[in-house]
Write an enzyme that holds these catalytic residues in place. Structure first.
Site, mmCIF file in Angstrom:
data_model
loop_
_atom_site.group_PDB
_atom_site.id
_atom_site.type_symbol
_atom_site.label_atom_id
_atom_site.label_comp_id
_atom_site.label_asym_id
_atom_site.label_seq_id
_atom_site.Cartn_x
_atom_site.Cartn_y
_atom_site.Cartn_z
ATOM 1 N N GLY A 32 -26.528 75.906 -68.966
ATOM 2 C CA GLY A 32 -25.966 75.584 -70.276
ATOM 3 C C GLY A 32 -24.456 75.491 -70.184
ATOM 4 N N GLU A 56 -23.880 74.374 -55.898
ATOM 5 C CA GLU A 56 -24.590 73.132 -56.222
ATOM 6 C C GLU A 56 -24.114 71.987 -55.328
ATOM 7 O OE1 GLU A 56 -24.975 72.038 -60.414
ATOM 8 O OE2 GLU A 56 -24.712 69.954 -59.840
ATOM 9 N N THR A 77 -19.520 63.256 -62.554
ATOM 10 C CA THR A 77 -19.660 61.789 -62.536
ATOM 11 C C THR A 77 -18.948 61.192 -61.313
ATOM 12 O OG1 THR A 77 -17.634 61.332 -63.768
ATOM 13 C CG2 THR A 77 -19.615 61.760 -65.078
ATOM 14 N N GLU A 97 -16.618 59.020 -61.301
ATOM 15 C CA GLU A 97 -15.162 58.972 -61.513
ATOM 16 C C GLU A 97 -14.552 60.328 -61.156
ATOM 17 O OE1 GLU A 97 -17.390 57.810 -63.726
ATOM 18 O OE2 GLU A 97 -16.977 55.685 -63.482
HETATM 19 C C1 LIG Z 1 -30.102 63.563 -67.201
HETATM 20 C C2 LIG Z 1 -28.976 64.538 -67.343
HETATM 21 C C3 LIG Z 1 -29.218 65.885 -67.102
HETATM 22 C C4 LIG Z 1 -28.188 66.826 -67.260
HETATM 23 N N1 LIG Z 1 -28.473 68.161 -67.096
HETATM 24 C C5 LIG Z 1 -27.527 69.075 -67.414
HETATM 25 C C6 LIG Z 1 -27.845 70.470 -67.418
HETATM 26 O O1 LIG Z 1 -28.962 70.873 -67.091
HETATM 27 N N2 LIG Z 1 -26.896 71.341 -67.829
HETATM 28 C C7 LIG Z 1 -25.638 70.943 -68.217
HETATM 29 O O2 LIG Z 1 -24.819 71.786 -68.568
HETATM 30 N N3 LIG Z 1 -25.296 69.626 -68.190
HETATM 31 C C8 LIG Z 1 -26.218 68.698 -67.804
HETATM 32 N N4 LIG Z 1 -25.903 67.356 -67.832
HETATM 33 C C9 LIG Z 1 -24.581 66.968 -68.271
HETATM 34 C C10 LIG Z 1 -23.708 66.339 -67.211
HETATM 35 O O3 LIG Z 1 -23.220 67.284 -66.323
HETATM 36 C C11 LIG Z 1 -22.615 65.594 -67.991
HETATM 37 O O4 LIG Z 1 -23.254 64.482 -68.615
HETATM 38 C C12 LIG Z 1 -21.519 65.107 -67.096
HETATM 39 O O5 LIG Z 1 -20.754 66.187 -66.637
HETATM 40 C C13 LIG Z 1 -20.583 64.100 -67.825
HETATM 41 O O6 LIG Z 1 -20.181 64.597 -69.051
HETATM 42 P P1 LIG Z 1 -20.337 63.719 -70.396
HETATM 43 O O7 LIG Z 1 -21.736 63.223 -70.464
HETATM 44 O O8 LIG Z 1 -19.827 64.528 -71.538
HETATM 45 O O9 LIG Z 1 -19.426 62.470 -70.165
HETATM 46 P P2 LIG Z 1 -17.768 62.398 -70.265
HETATM 47 O O10 LIG Z 1 -17.239 63.572 -69.579
HETATM 48 O O11 LIG Z 1 -17.498 62.253 -71.749
HETATM 49 O O12 LIG Z 1 -17.513 61.104 -69.504
HETATM 50 C C14 LIG Z 1 -17.656 59.794 -70.062
HETATM 51 C C15 LIG Z 1 -17.088 58.803 -69.034
HETATM 52 O O13 LIG Z 1 -15.685 59.050 -68.847
HETATM 53 C C16 LIG Z 1 -15.413 59.319 -67.480
HETATM 54 N N5 LIG Z 1 -14.393 60.363 -67.357
HETATM 55 C C17 LIG Z 1 -14.377 61.564 -67.993
HETATM 56 N N6 LIG Z 1 -13.310 62.280 -67.620
HETATM 57 C C18 LIG Z 1 -12.643 61.530 -66.696
HETATM 58 C C19 LIG Z 1 -11.465 61.722 -65.946
HETATM 59 N N7 LIG Z 1 -10.733 62.845 -66.038
HETATM 60 N N8 LIG Z 1 -11.080 60.732 -65.091
HETATM 61 C C20 LIG Z 1 -11.795 59.582 -64.976
HETATM 62 N N9 LIG Z 1 -12.921 59.344 -65.699
HETATM 63 C C21 LIG Z 1 -13.347 60.291 -66.542
HETATM 64 C C22 LIG Z 1 -16.717 59.796 -66.878
HETATM 65 O O14 LIG Z 1 -16.774 59.576 -65.479
HETATM 66 C C23 LIG Z 1 -17.731 58.946 -67.647
HETATM 67 O O15 LIG Z 1 -17.827 57.667 -67.057
HETATM 68 C C24 LIG Z 1 -26.900 66.396 -67.632
HETATM 69 C C25 LIG Z 1 -26.650 65.023 -67.848
HETATM 70 C C26 LIG Z 1 -27.668 64.116 -67.704
HETATM 71 C C27 LIG Z 1 -27.377 62.666 -67.983
#
Ligand SMILES: Cc1cc2nc3c(=O)[nH]c(=O)nc-3n(C[C@H](O)[C@H](O)[C@H](O)COP(=O)(O)OP(=O)(O)OC[C@H]3O[C@@H](n4cnc5c(N)ncnc54)[C@H](O)[C@@H]3O)c2cc1C
Length: 394
Positions: free
Chosen positions: A124, A240, A372, A374
């Site tokens: 979480g 991880e 991600t 990026e």
């Molecule tokens: C199927 C799935 C399972 C998941 N399971 C878990 C889980 O079990 N527990 C948990 O805690 N999380 C989980 N996640 C969350 C996952 O770790 C986040 O989705 C991920 O860290 C990206 O965060 P966000 O979705 O808020 O996107 P954002 O952080 O909002 O990013 C949006 C876009 O902006 C880019 N971006 C953001 N910041 C920067 C930067 N500083 N420089 C350049 N580009 C940037 C990103 O690369 C992306 O393309 C899961 C996600 C998915 C899709």
């Protein structure tokens, strides 16, 4: 550098295949596909009886002292067969963190049921407004006597509906910003005030939104120091990404599986020697080369981790390359199959049983979770090439 696969790895591969033949019947794969829950209790309990379950841990802690290469080969073989490994993988990375960061009492309460395969743990961390920038989380934990009261919301809490505990990142000091003032708790999912709502992803997987409303947990569920959550989180991410449990092998095994299926489907269609279009052969060759590079980068990252060094850059490169190769490779293979390639698993006319179409949708999320692409590139640029941190908004 020795590139040959050691004989004991080959032997282990046969052991893994024998295990899969017994414990991974087709109905498990079908159920995982239908529900999107990448965890199966019967398979997980069977895995818990093998040396691979806590493989990298020392024997006195219930493990088998296996090295990262051995674990990567086990995980790749299982992922190649389509085994549901997410519950095991997340749980053991958190359990490794608990081994170093939790009190003896908490370890004694949690680890036996984890090692018996009777309980899994979900993560979480992410919130609606805090993903890549996880230090921006707002979920609050407020002390009340020797209890804490937790209020907030987490996004993408995958496997929350199967887990006994959530490894929850909270803010305990709202006066501080970002990575200060955070604390981690292992919150029992059966606590009053925990609510789980399903989210179904493009890749067909089920994840969840979790809500915490006045959830009370005793201080004994705290992991690490009050306001010391950032260090605990970094330990968890190091496990991880470091590859102790062969994380990238999940992606590599999936790509190996679809490449093999596509080669079979395309080969079966080729009627005579020379009938395979050279452009088709070139694409398959590129995917095979990507696959091998992914293995080498992951092996290097695991090797660095095995030297008791933190493979920050190596792990970022390995995750980036493995997941982007899977994404690019699955898209290429889908193109090669033509319009029928879009038929989904379950449709008798779907080439390669629809697994390439499925891998294509699944691949997109692998470049997001666990950091991600990026973010991985930024880690390589700053930590690897020594560039200053990029400014945002420019
Ligand atoms: C199927 C799935 C399972 C998941 N399971 C878990 C889980 O079990 N527990 C948990 O805690 N999380 C989980 N996640 C969350 C996952 O770790 C986040 O989705 C991920 O860290 C990206 O965060 P966000 O979705 O808020 O996107 P954002 O952080 O909002 O990013 C949006 C876009 O902006 C880019 N971006 C953001 N910041 C920067 C930067 N500083 N420089 C350049 N580009 C940037 C990103 O690369 C992306 O393309 C899961 C996600 C998915 C899709």
């Amino acid at each position: 550098v020795e590139f040959a696969s050691p004989a004991d790895l080959e032997a282990q591969c046969y052991d893994v295949q024998a295990f899969l033949a017994e414990h991974l019947p087709r109905d498990v794969i079908e159920r995982v596909h239908e529900t999107g829950t990448v965890h199966d209790w019967a398979f997980h309990r069977a895995l818990a009886t093998t040396p691979w379950f806590a493989g990298p841990w020392p024997e006195e802690a219930g493990g088998a002292g296996l090295g990262p290469l051995e674990m990567a080969s086990v995980v790749e073989t299982m992922a190649r067969a389509g085994a549901p490994l997410d519950g095991w993988f997340v749980t053991m990375n958190v359990a490794s963190t608990l081994r170093t960061k939790a009190t003896a009492a908490l370890r004694a309460e949690v680890l036996p049921s984890v090692l018996a395969g009777e309980a899994i743990i979900c993560l979480g961390l992410t919130e609606p407004d805090a993903g890549s920038d996880v230090a921006a989380i707002k979920t609050r934990a407020v002390a009340d006597g020797d209890e804490w009261v937790i209020d907030g919301q987490k996004m993408f809490t995958t496997l929350a509906h199967e887990a006994r505990w959530v490894f929850l990142l909270t803010r305990t000091d709202p006066a501080t910003e970002q990575h200060r003032g955070l604390t981690v708790f292992l919150v029992p999912m059966e606590s009053d005030g925990v609510d789980i709502q399903p989210v179904h992803t493009l890749g067909g997987e089920r994840t969840n939104i979790t809500f915490y409303s006045g959830v009370r947990v005793s201080d004994r569920w705290r992991v690490g120091d009050v306001d010391g959550g950032w260090g605990v989180l970094m330990t968890a991410l190091a496990y991880e990404r470091g590859g102790e449990f062969g994380g990238n092998a999940l992606f590599i095994g999936t790509l190996a599986r679809v490449l093999e299926l596509a080669a079979e489907a395309i080969g079966a269609d080729a009627t005579a020697p020379g009938a395979v279009d050279p452009l088709v052969a070139a694409r398959l060759g590129r995917i095979a080369a990507d696959l091998d590079v992914a293995r080498l980068l992951s092996t290097r990252s695991a090797w660095v981790a095995g030297q008791r060094r933190s493979p920050i850059v190596e792990a970022a490169m390995a995750k980036l390359h493995a997941t982007e190769s899977l994404q690019r490779g699955a898209a290429d293979l889908l193109d090669l199959l033509g319009p029928e390639g879009l038929l989904r698993h379950g449709d008798p006319a779907a080439p390669a049983h629809g697994w390439i179409e499925h891998a294509h949708r699944h691949a997109a999320v692998t470049t997001i979770y666990g950091g991600t692409s990026e973010v991985m590139r930024t880690i390589v640029a700053t930590h690897g090439l020594g560039l200053p941190r990029p400014t945002t908004g420019s």
